[in-house]
Scaffold this motif. Structure first.
Motif, PDB file in Angstrom:
ATOM      1  N   ALA A 242      92.909 -45.928  93.113  1.00 54.76           N
ATOM      2  CA  ALA A 242      91.605 -45.651  92.500  1.00 54.76           C
ATOM      3  C   ALA A 242      91.757 -45.906  90.998  1.00 54.76           C
ATOM      4  CB  ALA A 242      91.154 -44.233  92.776  1.00 54.76           C
ATOM      5  N   GLU A 401      89.120 -34.944 101.938  1.00 53.08           N
ATOM      6  CA  GLU A 401      89.261 -35.752 103.142  1.00 53.08           C
ATOM      7  C   GLU A 401      88.534 -35.109 104.327  1.00 53.08           C
ATOM      8  OE1 GLU A 401      89.508 -38.702 102.893  1.00 53.08           O
ATOM      9  OE2 GLU A 401      91.303 -39.231 104.019  1.00 53.08           O
ATOM     10  N   SER A 419      85.623 -41.554  99.656  1.00 59.40           N
ATOM     11  CA  SER A 419      87.006 -42.041  99.603  1.00 59.40           C
ATOM     12  C   SER A 419      87.403 -42.395  98.169  1.00 59.40           C
ATOM     13  CB  SER A 419      87.226 -43.213 100.564  1.00 59.40           C
ATOM     14  OG  SER A 419      86.431 -44.306 100.209  1.00 59.40           O
ATOM     15  N   TYR A 422      88.238 -39.120  96.631  1.00 58.91           N
ATOM     16  CA  TYR A 422      89.570 -38.745  97.111  1.00 58.91           C
ATOM     17  C   TYR A 422      90.663 -39.473  96.321  1.00 58.91           C
ATOM     18  CZ  TYR A 422      93.659 -38.287 100.105  1.00 58.91           C
ATOM     19  OH  TYR A 422      94.920 -38.035 100.561  1.00 58.91           O
ATOM     20  N   GLY A 423      90.486 -40.779  96.165  1.00 59.41           N
ATOM     21  CA  GLY A 423      91.490 -41.563  95.441  1.00 59.41           C
ATOM     22  C   GLY A 423      91.705 -41.047  94.028  1.00 59.41           C
ATOM     23  N   VAL A 424      90.594 -40.688  93.376  1.00 59.65           N
ATOM     24  CA  VAL A 424      90.692 -40.161  92.015  1.00 59.65           C
ATOM     25  C   VAL A 424      91.384 -38.799  92.026  1.00 59.65           C
ATOM     26  CG1 VAL A 424      89.312 -39.263  90.095  1.00 59.65           C
ATOM     27  CG2 VAL A 424      88.718 -41.447  91.149  1.00 59.65           C
ATOM     28  N   ILE A 426      93.340 -37.327  94.314  1.00 56.92           N
ATOM     29  CA  ILE A 426      94.696 -37.214  94.854  1.00 56.92           C
ATOM     30  C   ILE A 426      95.733 -37.729  93.860  1.00 56.92           C
ATOM     31  CG2 ILE A 426      94.957 -39.429  96.081  1.00 56.92           C
ATOM     32  CD1 ILE A 426      95.668 -35.981  97.598  1.00 56.92           C
ATOM     33  N   GLY A 427      95.300 -38.577  92.918  1.00 56.64           N
ATOM     34  CA  GLY A 427      96.209 -38.985  91.861  1.00 56.64           C
ATOM     35  C   GLY A 427      96.778 -37.785  91.114  1.00 56.64           C
TER      36      GLY A 427
ATOM     37  N   MET B 241      86.241 -47.800 103.197  1.00 56.34           N
ATOM     38  CA  MET B 241      87.504 -47.243 102.701  1.00 56.34           C
ATOM     39  C   MET B 241      88.653 -48.229 102.930  1.00 56.34           C
ATOM     40  SD  MET B 241      88.970 -43.517 103.723  1.00 56.34           S
ATOM     41  CE  MET B 241      90.455 -42.844 102.959  1.00 56.34           C
ATOM     42  N   GLU B 401     100.236 -40.106 103.764  1.00 63.59           N
ATOM     43  CA  GLU B 401      99.951 -39.653 102.398  1.00 63.59           C
ATOM     44  C   GLU B 401     101.185 -38.998 101.784  1.00 63.59           C
ATOM     45  OE1 GLU B 401      97.946 -41.110 100.754  1.00 63.59           O
ATOM     46  OE2 GLU B 401      96.573 -39.585 100.043  1.00 63.59           O
ATOM     47  N   ARG B 404     103.414 -41.692 100.698  1.00 63.15           N
ATOM     48  CA  ARG B 404     102.941 -42.309  99.459  1.00 63.15           C
ATOM     49  C   ARG B 404     103.316 -41.448  98.250  1.00 63.15           C
ATOM     50  NH1 ARG B 404      99.216 -41.674  96.170  1.00 63.15           N
ATOM     51  NH2 ARG B 404      98.006 -40.194  97.397  1.00 63.15           N
ATOM     52  N   MET B 405     103.069 -40.149  98.377  1.00 63.97           N
ATOM     53  CA  MET B 405     103.371 -39.275  97.242  1.00 63.97           C
ATOM     54  C   MET B 405     104.874 -39.182  97.003  1.00 63.97           C
ATOM     55  SD  MET B 405     100.545 -36.289  97.427  1.00 63.97           S
ATOM     56  CE  MET B 405      99.319 -36.499  98.689  1.00 63.97           C
ATOM     57  N   TYR B 412     101.113 -44.797  94.092  1.00 68.14           N
ATOM     58  CA  TYR B 412      99.681 -44.867  93.812  1.00 68.14           C
ATOM     59  C   TYR B 412      99.235 -46.293  93.507  1.00 68.14           C
ATOM     60  CZ  TYR B 412      95.232 -42.927  92.097  1.00 68.14           C
ATOM     61  OH  TYR B 412      93.916 -42.603  91.937  1.00 68.14           O
ATOM     62  N   TYR B 422      97.109 -46.082 104.684  1.00 69.19           N
ATOM     63  CA  TYR B 422      96.428 -44.809 104.923  1.00 69.19           C
ATOM     64  C   TYR B 422      94.969 -45.035 105.297  1.00 69.19           C
ATOM     65  CZ  TYR B 422      94.303 -40.272 104.078  1.00 69.19           C
ATOM     66  OH  TYR B 422      93.592 -39.103 104.226  1.00 69.19           O
TER      67      TYR B 422
END
Lengths: 677, 677
Positions: A242, A401, A419, A422-424, A426-427, B241, B401, B404-405, B412, B422
């Motif tokens: 994002a 989510e 979504s 979410y991307g913003v 979850i960063g 998405m 997820e 990814r983290m 990211y 994802y």
């Protein structure tokens, strides 16, 4: 009417919900945003913005590629600059924040780091003389800046940064250099294409000695051509999950020279001969980090609120399946599973926002204390905000989510915009301190606290960990909220002690401190999460208890009830000394009836966040023969007219510019034609 | 060497890991994919594909906009068609699947629905005569088709579809019509821009009576111009998405006429005079759904595996912080928190893939049974796959997820590609039956089973629910895996009974069946999840027990140990009759030591999935002066050379085509220049 979002012509399914609300949504907004004035100003600013067509998105943001997103951000910055004085009180931080959220959206823009990182870094680290040189220019936006610290190979461990700034007395210059690929600055926002200056963190080397990371002011690009200066490699790091309207960048130096005076020397200096002058006190100042993380709880809570506004409104409009009445499908919001998906998150959004405001207040108090020479509260608050940042971002991501999935198939469309939210959001699990690292920082504080108790120094504990020293007493869960807090305290205390004991035993068995710590790490993070969730629960209850308006208090207590039942169920296994299997069953039943109680106020609770259609995005200017300024919003729109706008949105999307895609003619038609031969 | 991924010139950090592996990765691949032959063919096909440069992505997919993604998909389809005979055995389903996964990737393409939905629908629903007319054309790809069922306002509840097909005896035609906006077909894959034909589900109305949804063959676009036919509205539904290489579409009819013979009439017919001929037996055939959902478990397990390959390899290369040795930072894979994030997901990926293969086998057996007139296994398997689809997609999303983290900031970046994986995987929570709806379908079966037991008909239970009738016995958790299964059986049984009892009591208290069901819905979904997780655990243990190779079996038992400890901890609150607080503590300790045991094999376990660099994506052709065919991969690359390739990837990204973005000249420079005045 109590719900102020009702308007003529709305989807009757939404109006019906709003009529059921038992409290005034403007008053609730005042509670959420901390004052009647700010809540009102937010509405006024949104209203004023909506009257300036140039501030609207030229297209729905999901239709734009990165070039277009960056361009759109730049365009709006220019328009804001023209109108800012008529829109907000520029000295008011919250008003500015609201303006930027509303107009710029959340996907990033070229000045995203200028105000929140570059200028504060100059303020905090440049000397008065340097302020005269650069601060005015930065504030007037003669230059655009960013803050370049993280490197490709080095994030959390600052000690291992590789970029060097070597002092040469002969020319009185620092030579900036990137010795390896992993030393490239990587990730700084607005570094890639927008900034022409940067505060760069590099290892200061003088007279052959490395004094560790220091901040330098560095010009990156020619001010008239914007072309990168010789010996500087700078660019965009490419697309991300994002924030694609932002140009996070990379930066490398090939023996790049800057004057001695470009070391930001409010604290440490290098003399002309290269001798290093230490800062007066070397104590690490955590206050910038604490500030950012305090604001994160509120900001992340707001992102969760965005997603919930969309999902709850849509759930009141979407109909599917039957319950009692077989003549018409029911609103999906009537399903218990849907309520269970959404309502605990509504509670969390409120709780996180309240917590954020409380920590901001604690931070403001801390600044006063520090000025008065009292730094005792620093480590308490630093630990708290580390945990809060980690716990809040985790549950916000989860909640967003779930909100998206609660919208079924349409949640997956970018027309829901969830979504992107979410991307913003979850960063936030990764930036400003990776969550696991944060939890372990808090754990260090918890372990130290338990050690203090063990050595008879309970009196020295900070107020937030005092419960760790309290004895365990019998709890009767039928006696109300205080009992839930006691159960949570027990769980957090038990886990903190257990993890500390394990850590000590491993060291006693011969493991080094680092190895023993690593072997307890998961247990330690569990202790940190429980501690933080306890704090959130206590803050939520405290805030709600302080409210005097009866109608507002009533519904917030309903929300607290959802929260505490949900939370205690979730951490049941840590509190088995106080909750039996049968009790857990009964907490589950209470949770379900609390969802039921909340149901009539669900829409009013999310309306109270007063997030405008523009702020929810999926906003567009529709171009017809007669008008060009109609806004098109989709799933979360205030008026609930989802379906016709979903169709408008889709028709306007890029692939529908022509009936036949060029790729069909180029590849698919010839494939089909050949097959017919 | 046991690990077959080792090659000269690799990053030594990865080679070190691979040398530690205790088993042969080719042999493990044979276990994962069910046969030595298929595992070998996968490698051979990947190898053959890599020798055809036209099959490589022209650019990293994250650099492409939707037009370019759709074009790239079409281009590759044409190239595949030229080479397919040399690459695979076209009659082998798995080989075809692997070819498409490898070349086309996971973001969708114009023929994505042609083979898996359109042709199967024709096969199952068209009469022999209709097969002659259309099936050959479809298989030769003279036409491109899709399957249009879902409508904008109607998903799970098929009875409420609104599209009508009204028969007119005068012209012997059906008139297809979209009466409202909510009746627009919405979401069907490849409908928007690619397909020129579709199987459309509409309510068949004849002689004034509505006979409910039936399938019709409908031409959408002119076969020579590809332009939509008159009275047909068709287009792309806009960005999503993920799956943005696919053109999910909308479709509306304005009194569109098709001949009577276009009703797919293998089952039901309409005579010339409009009289309706019922299908011979009205029993719903669930087999297509069961087939798709069985394959979903394997496919989703593979998506989790993709993310884990990337995260585990990167964690073996990324170094940060210190443990024992202070001279060099440690691999982040050495942190217990990192292992706890990743290893339980490795176990799940294996478990889900094994489960998927077992249900596919059960499905094949079911087809044989049904042919022999025995449909008794249908509802058992239908219920199982409903739950499996729901549980697997949920944990796969969560695991991806976390993977990814676990890659920190670089996770990211789209250079990790994990957020795309994802996006693709998480769609599975919604399509093919929304997860909550699925869990409640399984719950219906569980409640029915408990009712059978209560009424003394335990003997009639299917084998998968036999445990529901078993008495609760004391469990000694120190006795090994069987005891863990018993604890899980207890938890699933207790919850199924509890939910059923609640349902019955609510009905006895006067609530209607539907209302009572809704008031138990969350408890019912909990029962379904526990039932499904029990099945997964049992299948995993059964599969591992059946393995004869000692080295393979040893490491898989290590993996099972991670799995069962993690799972039982997670469902602790449902099994408090058998696990005390102290026992949970000891299970936690066992979990940590099982992570430790697994550590040396972590990289070999994910190498064994044998997912090629191309399949992991972030693959690109690098254009230099002398060569144009070097592949650039990033975080998950087999050779572990992450950093230099991350730099190459970023430099090649779209925003770096020029030093100065046009938007800087247009907006930002003038802003800065004005400020200087």
């Amino acid at each position: 009417m109590l719900n102020k979002s009702i308007m003529d012509g709305d989807n009757p399914d939404l109006t019906e919900e709003r009529m059921k609300g038992t409290f005034d949504t403007d008053e609730m907004a005042a509670v959420i945003y901390g004052s009647e004035k700010l809540a009102r100003r937010r509405r006024e600013i949104s209203e004023a913005i909506s009257r300036i067509p140039e501030l609207a998105d030229i297209k729905p943001l999901p239709f734009l590629d990165r070039f277009e997103k960056v361009t759109e951000g730049s365009r709006k910055l220019a328009v804001i600059k023209e109108h800012v004085k008529e829109l907000i009180d520029e000295d008011n931080y919250e008003e500015g924040l609201h303006l930027y959220h509303e107009v710029m959206g959340m996907e990033g823009h070229p000045l995203a780091l200028h105000e929140v990182m570059f200028i504060p870094a100059l303020v905090a680290q440049a000397s008065d003389e340097q302020h005269k040189k650069w601060l005015g220019r930065a504030k007037r936006r003669e230059i655009i800046g960013c803050y370049a610290q993280t490197e490709m190979g080095h994030g959390s461990n600052l000690r291992k940064l590789e970029t060097t700034a070597t002092y040469t007395p002969a020319t009185q210059e620092f030579i900036l250099h990137t010795p390896t690929e992993t030393a490239l600055k990587w990730w700084p926002g607005a570094l890639g294409k927008s900034s022409n200056w940067a505060v760069v963190v590099a290892n200061l080397i003088t007279n052959g000695k490395n004094y560790g990371p220091h901040p330098f002011m560095v010009q990156l690009r020619d001010e008239s051509t914007h072309i990168p200066l010789p010996e500087i490699t700078v660019g965009d790091i490419g697309p991300k999950m994002a924030f694609n309207g932002g140009d996070n960048g990379f930066l490398g130096f090939n023996q790049f020279r800057i004057p001695r005076g470009y070391l930001l020397d409010r604290h440490a200096k290098v003399e002309a001969d290269g001798s290093y002058v230490k800062p007066p006190h070397a104590k690490i100042n955590h206050s910038a980090m604490i500030r950012v993380r305090s604001h994160m709880a509120t900001g992340q809570g707001a992102l969760l609120a965005h997603a919930l506004v969309i999902a709850v409104r849509y759930s009141a409009v979407r109909r599917q399946g039957f319950l009692e009445d077989k003549s018409r499908e029911v609103k999906v919001l009537d399903y218990q599973t849907q309520q269970h998906r959404l309502f605990p998150s509504i509670a969390r959004a409120y709780a996180f926002i309240f917590c954020g405001f409380e920590t901001i207040q604690l931070y403001d108090q801390l600044l006063i204390d520090v000025k008065n020479g009292d730094t005792s509260g620093m480590s308490d608050l630093h630990a708290l905000t580390s945990g809060l940042k980690s716990v809040v971002t985790h549950y916000v991501g989860q909640g967003i989510e779930q909100a998206r999935m609660a919208c079924g198939g349409h949640g997956y469309s970018m027309a829901s915009y969830i979504s992107e939210i979410y991307g913003v959001a979850i960063g936030g699990c990764t930036y400003e301190g990776e969550n696991m690292v944060m939890l372990l920082q808090l754990a260090r504080y918890l372990v130290k606290s338990v050690e203090q108790i063990k050595t008879g120094k309970s009196m020295e504990l900070g107020p937030m960990v005092a419960y760790l020293a309290e004895p365990d007493t019998k709890v009767d869960l039928t006696t109300g909220l205080a009992a839930y807090v006691k159960v949570f305290q027990h769980a957090a205390r038990r886990q903190a002690w257990k993890a500390t004991d394990k850590f000590h035993k491993l060291m006693e068995s011969g493991q080094s401190r680092d190895i023993a710590w690593n072997n307890c790490a998961v247990e330690l993070t569990r202790a940190s999460r429980l501690h933080t969730r306890l704090y959130i629960m206590e803050t939520f209850i405290r805030r709600v208890s302080s409210i005097s308006d009866i109608a507002i208090k009533k519904v917030l207590i309903d929300l607290v009830n959802v929260h505490v039942n949900y939370e205690v169920l979730d951490i049941g296994t840590y509190a088995l000394e106080h909750v039996s299997s049968t009790q857990l069953d009964s907490i589950r039943s209470q949770l379900y009836s609390s969802l039921d109680t909340l149901r009539p106020n669900a829409v009013s609770l999310i309306d109270s966040f007063q997030i405008s259609d523009m702020q929810l995005r999926s906003v567009s200017t529709r171009h017809t023969d007669t008008q060009t300024d109609t806004l098109i919003q989709v799933l979360g729109r205030r008026d609930g007219h989802v379906y016709p706008n979903l169709f408008e949105w889709a028709k306007a999307s890029p692939l529908n510019q022509t009936h036949v895609l060029p790729s069909v003619n180029q590849y698919l038609k010839s494939m089909m034609d050949k097959a017919k031969l």
